[in-house]
Every structure is written in structure tokens, then in C-alpha cells.
Scaffold this motif. Structure first.
Motif, PDB file in Angstrom:
ATOM      1  N   ASP A 108       0.818  -1.215   0.000  1.00  0.00           N
ATOM      2  CA  ASP A 108       0.000   0.000   0.000  1.00  0.00           C
ATOM      3  C   ASP A 108       0.849   1.261   0.000  1.00  0.00           C
ATOM      4  N   ALA A 109       2.109   1.173  -0.414  1.00  0.00           N
ATOM      5  CA  ALA A 109       3.017   2.318  -0.451  1.00  0.00           C
ATOM      6  C   ALA A 109       3.714   2.385  -1.797  1.00  0.00           C
ATOM      7  N   ALA A 110       4.090   3.597  -2.174  1.00  0.00           N
ATOM      8  CA  ALA A 110       4.823   3.826  -3.421  1.00  0.00           C
ATOM      9  C   ALA A 110       5.834   4.932  -3.188  1.00  0.00           C
ATOM     10  N   ARG A 111       7.003   4.820  -3.838  1.00  0.00           N
ATOM     11  CA  ARG A 111       8.063   5.822  -3.719  1.00  0.00           C
ATOM     12  C   ARG A 111       8.269   6.486  -5.073  1.00  0.00           C
ATOM     13  N   LEU A 112       8.272   7.826  -5.061  1.00  0.00           N
ATOM     14  CA  LEU A 112       8.526   8.615  -6.257  1.00  0.00           C
ATOM     15  C   LEU A 112       9.843   9.362  -6.056  1.00  0.00           C
ATOM     16  N   THR A 113      10.847   9.055  -6.879  1.00  0.00           N
ATOM     17  CA  THR A 113      12.177   9.639  -6.735  1.00  0.00           C
ATOM     18  C   THR A 113      12.526  10.417  -7.996  1.00  0.00           C
ATOM     19  N   ASP A 114      13.013  11.629  -7.802  1.00  0.00           N
ATOM     20  CA  ASP A 114      13.410  12.452  -8.943  1.00  0.00           C
ATOM     21  C   ASP A 114      14.536  11.774  -9.720  1.00  0.00           C
TER      22      ASP A 114
END
Length: 271
Positions: free
Chosen positions: A109-115
């Protein structure tokens, strides 16, 4: 040669982003001030998100109270959903009102958005670096909450700090579907008290009497028929009287003219 140089310059950025994606959430930057006197704060965040509504903006700022050389910053955000499904939450990294490229990694239920690239700004004393995210929830999402943890890292992937923004999700309440029993109106059942003929035990029913609602209408129809029958003779008699009056007036006028012809046209005094 130019294509090879561009490819070689893109490799470190992709490798750095992959390193961020490989970081578990437990080892991410903790909220609060980070090393080197840096601190990440949430300066703009919605208190609630309405399912199906427009996007809202979350703004994070990193600052430092240390002097020295300026540093580049890379942002990474972790999105968690409780209640709504993760695929019902939309988060977009923006920069100067345009989309900023990110790499996404999901786990449960989690997501990571990295530049993918460093932020255009530089972190210096008295100068901040800002990251903005657009957040929205799909129309069919259920009630719950969405948490966005924004993290800042330097060029060496060292954490500078983190801040958390949480918003409640106001989902659309599911309206119960109407059943056939609710739609169908109960029809009144005839009873013995409603039928006077049945209560008296009569087998034959008298012809319906003229009700007060229909009696005036019938009277008005009879009156209109009588008035229309008398209208024709009345018009004829009136026309004859008019013609007789006109003829009498013409006759009187003719007599007056004849009398005027015998009258003298001048006045003479008597001898």
C-alpha cells in the motif's frame, strides 16, 4: 560521440535514482532536521481530499543554517494509502507548473517517487529548495487517509531531512439501490366500510348521480347552447332596426333640403 556522451551523463542519474528506489522505507530520512543543519518542512498541504475533486498541492521546503559550499538536492516522496487503494491515489511531481520526471517503485500500500534528476535549485545558507506535488483521489475511492512523506537527499544520497503531510479522504457514500418493494406503492385494498352498497346488502347499484363537480359544467354547456341559439335572431332584428333608422334619417334630410329651396336667399325690408 555526442550520443555516447549524453548516454554516459545519464547513467549516474539513473544509477542514483535506482539507489533511492532500493532504499527501504524504514531506512529513509526521518522527519525533522537532518545532518549538516538542514531541515525539511511542509509549507502547503490540504487537510482533506475529496474523491473525484480537483488536485491539491503539497509543498515541501528544505533549508540550512550552515554556511559553506552550496549543495544539490534530490527529492523522494513515499505515498501511503489507508482506506483507498493505492491505484486510486494520483501523485505528480511538478516543477515550474510542469511535470518533473520521477521513477516509481510500489510495494503493497506504499509507493516511492524519486526524482530522476537533481532539483534545479541549490541548497545554501539563506536559500531554500522547494518541491511540489499534486495529489488527487479517484471518484470511486473509499474514505480513509493519504500520507505523503517528502524526503530530501544530497548528491551523495545522504538524507537531509523529511516531513510528513496527512490528509483525510472524503469518499462518496454509496447510496443503497432501491428495491422493488420500495418502488411499488401499496395499493389500497377495498374494505366493506368503503362500499355503502355492500354494507347495505344491495345487489344492484343505482346510476351515478350528477356530482357537484360535473353539474356546473353541464349547466354552463346548456347556457352556452341557449345563448348561441338566440344570437342569430337577435343579430337579424338589430340589423333591421339599423336599416330602418338610416332610412328615416335620409327621409328627414330630403324634406329639409326641399324646404330650404323655397326659402328666400336674401333679406329685404318690408315696404
Amino acid at each position: 560521440m555526442r550520443h555516447r556522451a549524453a548516454l554516459l551523463s545519464a547513467v549516474p542519474a539513473v544509477a542514483a535514482a535506482a539507489a533511492f528506489l532500493a532504499l527501504p522505507s524504514a531506512a529513509s530520512a526521518a522527519p525533522g532536521p537532518g545532518p549538516g543543519g538542514a531541515e525539511v518542512r511542509i509549507t502547503e498541504a490540504p487537510q482533506a481530499l475529496t474523491a473525484g475533486a480537483d488536485t491539491r498541492t503539497v509543498t515541501a521546503v528544505v533549508s540550512t543554517d550552515r554556511g559553506g559550499r552550496c549543495r544539490k538536492v534530490r527529492w523522494s516522496a513515499v505515498v501511503r494509502a489507508e482506506g483507498p487503494r493505492l491505484d486510486q491515489v494520483r501523485v505528480e511531481r511538478i516543477e515550474d507548473d510542469g511535470a518533473f520526471p520521477v521513477q516509481v517503485q510500489t510495494a503493497g500500500d506504499a509507493a516511492r517517487l524519486t526524482d530522476v534528476q537533481f532539483d534545479p535549485g541549490e541548497l545554501c545558507k539563506g536559500k531554500t529548495v522547494t518541491a511540489r506535488y499534486r495529489v488527487a483521489v479517484d471518484r470511486d475511492a473509499s474514505q480513509g487517509r493519504v500520507t505523503l512523506e517528502v524526503q530530501a537527499f544530497d548528491a551523495g544520497t545522504r538524507p537531509l531531512g523529511a516531513a510528513v503531510a496527512t490528509a483525510t479522504v472524503q469518499g462518496e457514500a454509496a447510496s443503497p439501490e432501491p428495491s422493488e418493494s420500495d418502488d411499488a406503492e401499496p395499493s389500497p385494498s377495498p374494505s366493506d366500510s368503503d362500499d355503502p352498497g355492500a354494507a347495505a346488502g344491495d345487489d344492484t347499484a343505482d346510476p351515478p348521480a350528477k356530482t357537484p363537480a360535473t353539474a356546473p359544467a353541464a349547466d354552463r354547456a346548456a347556457a352556452s347552447s341557449d345563448s348561441s341559439g338566440l344570437l342569430g335572431p337577435g343579430l337579424i332584428v338589430g340589423a333591421l332596426l339599423v336599416f330602418a333608422g338610416v332610412g328615416l334619417l335620409l327621409r328627414l334630410r330630403t324634406r329639409n333640403r326641399a324646404a330650404q329651396q323655397h326659402m328666400p336667399t336674401s333679406f329685404y325690408p318690408a315696404p
